[in-house]
Each structure stands twice: as structure tokens, then as C-alpha cells.
Design a protein around this motif. Structure first.
Motif, PDB file in Angstrom:
ATOM      1  N   THR A 145      -7.885   3.709  -4.900  1.00  0.00           N
ATOM      2  CA  THR A 145      -7.902   4.736  -5.937  1.00  0.00           C
ATOM      3  C   THR A 145      -7.330   4.217  -7.242  1.00  0.00           C
ATOM      4  N   GLY A 146      -6.301   3.396  -7.160  1.00  0.00           N
ATOM      5  CA  GLY A 146      -5.654   2.817  -8.327  1.00  0.00           C
ATOM      6  C   GLY A 146      -4.394   2.097  -7.904  1.00  0.00           C
ATOM      7  N   TYR A 147      -3.612   1.649  -8.872  1.00  0.00           N
ATOM      8  CA  TYR A 147      -2.345   0.996  -8.552  1.00  0.00           C
ATOM      9  C   TYR A 147      -1.278   1.483  -9.524  1.00  0.00           C
ATOM     10  N   ILE A 148      -0.031   1.377  -9.086  1.00  0.00           N
ATOM     11  CA  ILE A 148       1.094   1.860  -9.873  1.00  0.00           C
ATOM     12  C   ILE A 148       2.295   0.972  -9.589  1.00  0.00           C
TER      13      ILE A 148
ATOM     14  N   VAL B 128       0.843  -1.198   0.000  1.00  0.00           N
ATOM     15  CA  VAL B 128       0.000   0.000   0.000  1.00  0.00           C
ATOM     16  C   VAL B 128       0.877   1.248   0.000  1.00  0.00           C
ATOM     17  N   MET B 129       0.535   2.173  -0.867  1.00  0.00           N
ATOM     18  CA  MET B 129       1.109   3.517  -0.847  1.00  0.00           C
ATOM     19  C   MET B 129      -0.045   4.495  -0.653  1.00  0.00           C
TER      20      MET B 129
ATOM     21  N   LEU C 184      -0.967   5.988 -13.145  1.00  0.00           N
ATOM     22  CA  LEU C 184      -1.856   5.371 -12.164  1.00  0.00           C
ATOM     23  C   LEU C 184      -2.964   4.619 -12.885  1.00  0.00           C
ATOM     24  N   GLN C 185      -3.016   3.327 -12.683  1.00  0.00           N
ATOM     25  CA  GLN C 185      -4.022   2.486 -13.303  1.00  0.00           C
ATOM     26  C   GLN C 185      -5.257   2.432 -12.422  1.00  0.00           C
TER      27      GLN C 185
ATOM     28  N   ILE D 119      -2.912   2.390  -4.302  1.00  0.00           N
ATOM     29  CA  ILE D 119      -3.019   3.755  -3.804  1.00  0.00           C
ATOM     30  C   ILE D 119      -4.363   3.896  -3.085  1.00  0.00           C
ATOM     31  N   VAL D 120      -4.311   4.283  -1.809  1.00  0.00           N
ATOM     32  CA  VAL D 120      -5.532   4.477  -1.028  1.00  0.00           C
ATOM     33  C   VAL D 120      -5.483   5.860  -0.396  1.00  0.00           C
ATOM     34  N   ASP D 121      -6.657   6.451  -0.264  1.00  0.00           N
ATOM     35  CA  ASP D 121      -6.783   7.805   0.290  1.00  0.00           C
ATOM     36  C   ASP D 121      -7.354   7.699   1.707  1.00  0.00           C
TER      37      ASP D 121
END
Length: 342
Positions: free
Chosen positions: A96-99, A62-63, A78-79, A120-122
């Protein structure tokens, strides 16, 4: 623990990992192990990212979105993703997406570099990145929470060791405790005086959350012939064990302090309280405070207890602080000056 909902499992070939062992030489901290998490720094792209949590209970890498923005990564890479992260208590956080980001673990030449897929999570987190089982398995990394370090096979074929940053681990732990849940909107109402909270509930130093309550009912146990000297034990204890606890408490009643006089003083060489006053500070008499009748009676009662126990003593000053009064003095040249009496 973080898990990705509806994640498809793919069989991967078993990686050959050399023997990795941990010994007492791997301890890198003089302070005792306080069960801190393993927090390290990794290099993602051209940046060194601190506060990276190695979480063996997470099934995802996780980022957080705040880290993504600080790294100034282009959103074109960002996918999009419709997955959700599920916590151990069932809460769901949308992804949100992944990278894919090139990530280096360790310092050259004792390092390993791989492309890691980050979700990617907010949401708030005291950490910048969480490395879960996918990246740990990809690096062949073994985490020891006892030694607070991680070991892996570097590109040079040697066993590399990265120790946890104890200072940042404590900072992340303390920052996580300060997270406050959003409070629901409250409607201000008018209450009767009988419905108002007492002074203990209005104390700003106390925790506003509900106080813990016993798990079961309590039974009163008299320790002496005096009815006022008693304690409570759980009523669900087995009969034989409850009697043993009662006998133990009654045999050690001298360890209980019922009044301040029952607490012996400590020698100043063991512990001493002092006020850190500046050597140039002037003594200033505080303004007399007016207390209500209830508070005055309570303060007088507690003060009398401390006086009876010999913890404090009354000091009578023969004179108070001197109040300076300025006098008008006429000099020989006819000019006036102000001076204080000596």
C-alpha cells in the motif's frame, strides 16, 4: 519468508558490533523450547506495540494496515509504493505504501532507537509488525531461536537482551492455524442416494480437507498365521531393509492390539477418568433415543466387544427414578392444597 520484488541493493558500510554470545543463562523459560517464534514488544512513536515478530527470513520490515489504523498514523506521511511482497510459495501481496517510524528496541537505559522504514500491506496476520533483516541489521541485533531472545548493543554501549513472550507466541501460532482460505462458490445439486457420502465423511468432528495418503504403494505383511492379523509397509523399501522391518514386526506381535481384549487396563493411580458432576445436581433419566437399524447393530457390536474385554459391565437397577404425582388435599378450613405422596 518475505522478499521485496525488484529491490535495489545498496552497499552499506560495515558496522562495528561488539562480541555477542549466548549461554545457558539466557534461557528465560522453564517450559521446553517448542520451536516457537521470537515475539517481542517494541515502542513505535509513543505507543508500545506487542506481537512483533523477529523474522530473519524476511527482507523487509512490514507493518500491517490494521496496525497502521490502530496507531492512528496520518495518511499524509504514507508514501505510495508500487512494490510487491513475494512469499516463499510465490504469492504476491501489493504494498500500500511505506512510512518511516521511530522505533525503540529494549527498555531504557538498555535500548536503541532508530528510524525504521515500514512497508504497509493490507492482509491478515496474527502479528502487528514483522521486523526483518533491514531493521535487525540496523540495530545490530542477533536473534537466537534456541534461547528465544535477541541481543544488541544499546545506546549506552552495553549488551541488551530482550526475551520472547512465550504466551503471545503461542497465541499468534494458534491464531495463524485458524485462518481459513476463502472457499469458492458452490452450486447445490441433487444427487442419487448411491452418490451420497458415508457417515464417516459426514462426521462434524473430522477434518473436511483431504486425508493424507501414503507416498508410495503398500505391501501387506502377515504377522501371524492368522490372515486377519497383518500390517502394511512401504513397497519402495530396499529388500534388505524391508526384511529387517518385517522380522522386527513379527518378533513383537504381542505389542499389537487386535481387539479391545488385547489392551490391558491401566491402574487408576496412573490414569483415571471421572465425570465432573456438581454435588447438588439431580439425577435425571435421559430420553430414550431411537437409532436406525445400522447404528443399532454397530452400537451393539461395539458394546459386546467392551463387555467381553471387561472394560464395562452391566448394572441393573431394582427401581428407576421415581415419578412424582401430586394429590389434591382438602384442609379443615375448606381450602384446597396440592401435596406429593410420601
Amino acid at each position: 519468508m518475505l522478499a521485496v520484488q525488484d529491490k535495489t541493493l545498496i552497499d552499506a558500510p560495515t558496522r562495528k558490533i561488539p562480541n555477542i554470545t549466548f549461554t545457558s543463562k539466557d534461557f528465560d523459560a522453564k517450559a521446553p523450547n517448542l520451536d516457537d517464534p521470537v515475539i517481542i514488544s517494541v515502542r513505535t512513536g509513543d505507543l508500545l506495540i506487542r506481537k512483533v515478530l523477529l523474522d530473519q527470513g524476511s527482507s523487509a520490515d512490514v507493518m500491517f494496515l490494521s496496525t497502521f489504523k490502530k496507531m492512528q498514523l496520518t495518511k499524509s506521511k504514507l508514501q505510495p509504493s508500487s512494490d510487491e511482497l513475494v512469499g516463499f510459495s510465490g504469492e504476491r501481496i501489493p504494498v500500500t505504501g511505506y512510512i518511516w517510524v521511530r522505533t525503540t528496541l529494549g527498555e531504557p537505559p538498555h535500548s536503541e532507537t532508530l528510524d525504521i522504514q515500514y512497508l504497509i500491506v493490507d492482509c491478515f496476520s496474527p502479528y502487528n509488525i514483522i521486523l526483518g533483516r533491514p531493521s535487525l541489521n540496523a540495530f545490530g541485533a542477533i536473534v537466537s531461536t534456541v534461547h528465544l531472545c535477541v541481543k544488541f548493543c544499546s545506546e549506552a554501549g552495553t549488551i541488551a537482551t530482550v526475551h520472547s513472550d512465550r504466551k503471545e507466541a503461542r497465541q499468534c501460532y494458534n491464531a495463524g492455524l485458524k485462518v481459513q482460505q476463502p472457499q469458492s462458490r458452490r452450486i447445490n445439486s441433487i444427487y442419487n442416494a448411491s452418490d451420497m457420502s458415508n457417515f464417516s465423511e459426514l462426521d462434524p468432528w473430522t477434518d473436511h480437507e483431504q486425508s493424507p495418503t501414503p507416498a508410495d504403494d503398500l505391501s501387506k505383511v502377515a504377522l501371524t498365521d492368522d490372515r486377519d492379523k497383518y500390517t502394511n509397509i512401504g513397497s519402495s523399501l530396499p529388500a534388505g531393509y524391508a526384511q529387517q522391518v518385517t522380522d522386527l514386526l513379527q518378533a513383537n506381535t504381542d505389542l499389537f492390539a487386535w481387539t479391545p481384549a488385547d489392551m490391558p487396563g491401566k491402574h487408576p493411580e496412573v490414569m483415571c477418568h471421572r465425570l465432573a458432576l456438581g454435588p447438588k445436581a439431580w439425577p435425571i433419566r435421559q430420553k430414550k433415543r431411537q437409532l436406525g437399524q445400522e447404528k443399532t447393530e454397530a452400537a451393539t457390536k461395539e458394546t459386546q466387544k467392551l463387555l467381553s474385554a471387561g472394560f464395562i459391565r452391566e448394572i441393573q437397577f431394582t427401581h428407576g427414578l421415581r415419578t412424582l404425582s401430586w394429590l389434591r388435599k382438602v384442609r379443615e378450613n375448606g381450602k384446597c392444597a396440592w401435596t406429593s405422596p410420601t
